[in-house]
Design a protein around this motif. Structure first.
Motif, PDB file in Angstrom:
ATOM      1  N   GLY A  60     -32.678  -1.087  84.937  1.00 47.42           N
ATOM      2  CA  GLY A  60     -33.322   0.057  84.314  1.00 47.42           C
ATOM      3  C   GLY A  60     -34.396  -0.324  83.315  1.00 47.42           C
ATOM      4  N   LYS A 160     -17.457  -5.034  82.851  1.00 43.84           N
ATOM      5  CA  LYS A 160     -17.355  -3.897  83.766  1.00 43.84           C
ATOM      6  C   LYS A 160     -15.912  -3.645  84.186  1.00 43.84           C
ATOM      7  N   ARG A 240     -27.414  -1.802  91.513  1.00 37.85           N
ATOM      8  CA  ARG A 240     -27.695  -0.705  90.596  1.00 37.85           C
ATOM      9  C   ARG A 240     -26.442   0.151  90.353  1.00 37.85           C
ATOM     10  N   GLU A 241     -25.630   0.357  91.378  1.00 38.80           N
ATOM     11  CA  GLU A 241     -24.402   1.156  91.240  1.00 38.80           C
ATOM     12  C   GLU A 241     -23.426   0.495  90.272  1.00 38.80           C
ATOM     13  N   ASP A 242     -23.370  -0.837  90.277  1.00 41.83           N
ATOM     14  CA  ASP A 242     -22.500  -1.562  89.344  1.00 41.83           C
ATOM     15  C   ASP A 242     -22.977  -1.377  87.907  1.00 41.83           C
ATOM     16  N   VAL A 243     -24.288  -1.394  87.705  1.00 47.96           N
ATOM     17  CA  VAL A 243     -24.841  -1.206  86.366  1.00 47.96           C
ATOM     18  C   VAL A 243     -24.537   0.203  85.861  1.00 47.96           C
ATOM     19  N   LYS A 244     -24.647   1.199  86.724  1.00 46.17           N
ATOM     20  CA  LYS A 244     -24.310   2.573  86.330  1.00 46.17           C
ATOM     21  C   LYS A 244     -22.852   2.682  85.915  1.00 46.17           C
ATOM     22  N   ALA A 245     -21.965   2.023  86.665  1.00 44.67           N
ATOM     23  CA  ALA A 245     -20.541   2.044  86.323  1.00 44.67           C
ATOM     24  C   ALA A 245     -20.283   1.310  85.006  1.00 44.67           C
ATOM     25  N   LEU A 247     -22.366   1.042  82.436  1.00 48.31           N
ATOM     26  CA  LEU A 247     -22.795   1.893  81.331  1.00 48.31           C
ATOM     27  C   LEU A 247     -21.897   3.111  81.177  1.00 48.31           C
ATOM     28  N   ALA A 248     -21.436   3.661  82.287  1.00 48.31           N
ATOM     29  CA  ALA A 248     -20.550   4.830  82.229  1.00 48.31           C
ATOM     30  C   ALA A 248     -19.232   4.497  81.553  1.00 48.31           C
TER      31      ALA A 248
END
Length: 254
Positions: A60, A160, A240-245, A247-248
């Motif tokens: 991002g 993560k 990218r999906e791992d990064v979203k998880a 941060l979430a």
């Protein structure tokens, strides 16, 4: 003991840690040369543009801007570079062209007559002829508690996955990926650290662990810790999906 380092030109963390390590080496350990490869954060060689684009797409814009500015600052201030640290400690650079396993590369490294190779953020797979160059073997620093979290970017994955502890492992390299027998391992409580804080903390502990390994090898008395393949986990570079998880889950990069 003649040592050859194998590392990469990392602009963020390595210069400070290599300076720390070189200052702490025992008097009988002499670093006679260092191979410094180009940075390859994604585990393979790519152009600068490809690296920048991948960083932006996966992590991002805020992450991209922060580390772009840090990268520029590191280039403007040569004292923060790996090469400057090596020059300051009068450690020769071993100039290689292409893969470290090529016969020409092996000849250049062998000319320095290493007793021990030490890989710190080395970014190539080492093959048997390279590993056999040094009679005392080849060590590698991995910032995780092997056999868990083999592979890339363990600091990201332990956060993560909400681990409470991580650590460092210094092991003898074989022809696998993070699979050799472990010489020194230290556990670290993660706490509330961000990824950047965790990297800084584990890398310095890793430097102390390398010094401990050198002392053990010099003494000739040590017991190896099994790197049990039946207990292993392996992680590649995040998507990218791992990064979203990440941060979430409330985790922080810095």
């Amino acid at each position: 003991m003649r040592i050859v380092f194998i590392t990469q030109d990392d602009p963020f963390y390595l210069a400070r840690n290599l300076d720390y390590l070189l200052k702490k080496l025992p008097p009988y350990a002499k670093v006679v040369g260092t191979v410094v490869a180009d940075v390859s954060p994604f585990g393979k060689r790519e152009s600068f543009r490809e690296k920048a684009q991948k960083t932006y797409e996966i992590f991002g814009l805020p992450f991209f801007l922060r580390y772009s500015l840090k990268f520029i600052a590191s280039k403007l201030n040569r004292q923060n570079s790996v090469r400057h640290v090596l020059e300051h400690h009068q450690v020769p650079l071993i100039q290689l062209e292409g893969n470290i396993n090529k016969p020409e590369s092996l000849q250049k490294i062998a000319a320095y007559q290493p007793d021990l190779l030490i890989s710190i953020a080395g970014n190539q797979i080492f093959k048997r002829p390279l590993l056999d160059l040094a009679p005392l073997g080849c060590l590698n620093l991995h910032t995780a508690l092997l056999p868990k979290y083999r592979g890339l970017m363990p600091s990201f994955w332990v956060l993560k996955n909400n681990e409470k502890y991580t650590g460092v492992s210094v092991f003898f390299v074989d022809e696998g990926i993070d699979s050799g027998p472990i010489l020194v391992q230290r556990q670290v409580e993660i706490g509330t650290r961000s990824q950047a804080e965790l990297i800084r903390h584990t890398k310095q502990i890793g430097m102390d662990a390398i010094v401990e390994c050198i002392e053990k090898i010099h003494a000739g008395t040590y017991q190896l810790i099994e790197n049990d393949a039946t207990q292993m986990t392996y992680f590649s570079f995040p998507a990218r999906e791992d990064v979203k998880a990440f941060l979430a889950a409330g985790k922080r990069f810095y």
